[in-house]
Design a protein around this motif. Structure first.
Motif, PDB file in Angstrom:
ATOM      1  N   THR A 101      -0.283   1.386  10.270  1.00  5.71           N
ATOM      2  CA  THR A 101      -0.554   2.475   8.649  1.00  5.71           C
ATOM      3  C   THR A 101      -1.542   2.540   7.524  1.00  5.71           C
ATOM      4  O   THR A 101      -2.441   3.490   7.479  1.00  5.71           O
ATOM      5  CB  THR A 101       0.336   2.039   7.622  1.00  5.71           C
ATOM      6  OG1 THR A 101       0.110   0.422   7.050  1.00  5.71           O
ATOM      7  CG2 THR A 101       1.969   1.948   7.819  1.00  5.71           C
TER       8      THR A 101
ATOM      9  N   ASP B 214       1.223  -1.418   0.222  1.00  6.11           N
ATOM     10  CA  ASP B 214      -0.152   0.049   0.346  1.00  6.11           C
ATOM     11  C   ASP B 214       0.699   1.276   0.261  1.00  6.11           C
ATOM     12  O   ASP B 214       1.320   1.820   0.916  1.00  6.11           O
ATOM     13  CB  ASP B 214      -0.606   0.181   1.433  1.00  6.11           C
ATOM     14  CG  ASP B 214      -1.914   1.364   1.271  1.00  6.11           C
ATOM     15  OD1 ASP B 214      -2.240   1.949  -0.230  1.00  6.11           O
ATOM     16  OD2 ASP B 214      -2.463   1.722   2.134  1.00  6.11           O
TER      17      ASP B 214
ATOM     18  N   ARG C 220       4.530   5.440   4.734  1.00  9.69           N
ATOM     19  CA  ARG C 220       3.766   3.728   3.646  1.00  9.69           C
ATOM     20  C   ARG C 220       4.824   3.372   2.717  1.00  9.69           C
ATOM     21  O   ARG C 220       5.449   2.299   2.971  1.00  9.69           O
ATOM     22  CB  ARG C 220       2.570   4.020   2.971  1.00  9.69           C
ATOM     23  CG  ARG C 220       2.089   4.067   4.132  1.00  9.69           C
ATOM     24  CD  ARG C 220      -0.023   4.233   3.120  1.00  9.69           C
ATOM     25  NE  ARG C 220      -1.116   3.554   4.136  1.00  9.69           N
ATOM     26  CZ  ARG C 220      -2.065   3.896   3.815  1.00  9.69           C
ATOM     27  NH1 ARG C 220      -2.847   4.731   2.458  1.00  9.69           N
ATOM     28  NH2 ARG C 220      -3.511   4.030   4.604  1.00  9.69           N
TER      29      ARG C 220
ATOM     30  N   SER D 102      -3.027  -2.517   4.969  1.00 15.69           N
ATOM     31  CA  SER D 102      -4.077  -1.456   5.169  1.00 15.69           C
ATOM     32  C   SER D 102      -5.436  -0.646   3.448  1.00 15.69           C
ATOM     33  O   SER D 102      -5.690  -0.272   3.857  1.00 15.69           O
ATOM     34  CB  SER D 102      -2.816  -0.427   5.172  1.00 15.69           C
ATOM     35  OG  SER D 102      -2.184   0.023   4.596  1.00 15.69           O
TER      36      SER D 102
END
Ligand code: 3PG
Length: 393
Positions: free
Chosen positions: A372, A19, A34, A145
């Motif tokens: 995250t 992600d 991220r 995420s």
């Protein structure tokens, strides 16, 4: 589920769902968290002799090719974080993807174009998943995420190739298990944010799991209304008061203690540095609005946290984006950070605004784990099965 330790990847092409849906300002990534967090997984795949091929979405192009949502824009930040050459494939399947994979030398990383440029991604179309599977030998999911989405690259693909969790996925799942699955007790949850309506399922699940539930932000106002307390011009969902009342009753039955503000900071305007005063929660003037919890509330919360062994945090306690109405969030976050650093508390935080609020308090590093994830963290806290995790077996 398996981890990178459980699959032999020497000489294999490893399709790794990540992600990297990161915030950007023009061509600049404004928060690389991220991207930084997937580096260990990519490095691990390379160290094990695999060729990492990154699959990811960016934003919500709704099945169309939208140039502003191209992952090519994220490539420079990815190269900087990895310190490796990244070969970009202009499509996530077919010839452009195959060509990019063939062009990448050992030690280089392949990044394929936005999976959501294909309508089949969000539909979890088996044909698209099969086209993706044809590109590699092994599937690694490091996108916790995005695991609440049952999409072709997060769910369908996992069922077509030998699959494993990446290092970040592994860390997220372990942290959440420690916080809510099988936690050291007592457990506290802090839930803030503007609206009860967006967090109903979350609250309903938490009252059955935690010993203390702290409700803050605009949501707390709705609970004050449910208790017959007037909140003036505060943000409150009056039509949700009955639902809030149900949650209070459910909590009482489950032995979960709910903590609402006992004092509040009120102002007449919703803006930074608006003139304000601190009053008892029952004494909000009719022409004022509650913008933060007060210092007495913070003291009470500190005492609750000091007695807990585990804490899970989602959402700010006040209008933290407007100084000085971030004071309760900052003070409570500092208390959690201190207890964590002293070894007395396992603290896990995640979701939307939360990480921004903890960064603002300067304590994000001092929590045990910061997720995250936004939506996925919430759905996990709601007790839902995340399809991307379930598909890993
Ligand atoms: C996120 O930013 O929370 C994830 O990347 C998921 O994005 P989505 O809400 O567009 O599915």
């Amino acid at each position: 589920w398996k981890t990178l330790d459980d699959v032999a990847m020497a000489g294999k092409t490893v399709l790794c769902r990540v992600d990297i849906n990161v915030p950007m300002d023009g061509d600049r990534v404004t928060d690389t968290t991220r991207i930084d967090k997937i580096v260990p997984t990519v490095e691990d795949i390379i160290a094990r002799g695999g060729k990492p091929v990154l699959l990811a979405h960016y934003d919500r192009p709704k099945g169309k090719v939208v140039p502003e949502m191209s992952l090519g824009r994220v490539k420079p930040a990815l190269e900087a974080a990895l310190g490796r050459k990244v070969v970009f494939g202009a499509d996530c399947v077919g010839e452009p993807a195959k060509a990019a994979i063939a062009a990448a030398a050992p030690g280089e990383v392949v990044l394929l174009e936005n999976t959501r440029f294909h309508a089949g991604e969000e539909k979890n179309d088996p044909a698209l998943a099969a086209e993706m599977a044809a590109l590699g030998d092994i599937y690694v999911n490091d996108a916790f995420s995005a695991a609440h989405r049952a999409h072709a690259s997060t769910e369908g693909l996992a069922r077509l190739l030998p699959a494993a969790a990446g290092r970040l996925m592994e860390a997220e799942l372990k942290a959440l298990e420690a916080a809510l699955g099988n936690p050291a007790r007592p457990v506290a949850a802090v839930v803030g944010g503007a609206k009860v309506s967006t967090k109903l399922e979350l609250l309903a699940n938490l009252v059955t799991k935690v010993d203390h539930l702290v409700i803050g932000g605009g949501m707390a106002n709705t609970f004050l209304v449910a208790k017959g307390i007037e909140v003036g011009k505060s943000l409150a969902e009056r039509d949700m008061a009955e639902t809030a009342q149900d949650i209070l009753e459910k909590a009482a039955k489950a032995g979960c203690q709910i903590h609402l503000p006992v004092d509040v900071v009120v102002a007449r305007e919703f803006k930074a540095h608006a003139p304000n005063e601190t009053v008892a929660a029952e004494a909000c003037p009719p022409d004022a609005m509650i913008l933060d919890a007060g210092p007495k509330t913070v003291l009470l919360l500190e005492a609750v946290f000091a007695n807990c062994r585990t804490l899970i945090w989602n959402g700010p306690l006040g209008a933290f984006e407007l100084a000085p109405f971030d004071a309760a969030t900052v003070a409570a976050a500092k208390a959690v950070a201190k207890l964590t650093q002293e070894g007395n508390l396992i603290s896990v935080a995640g979701g939307g605004d939360t990480v921004a609020a903890l960064n603002q308090a300067g304590v994000a590093e001092d929590f045990t784990f910061i997720s995250t994830a936004g939506g996925a963290f919430l759905e996990w806290m709601e007790g839902k099965v995340l399809p991307g995790v379930a598909a890993l077996g």
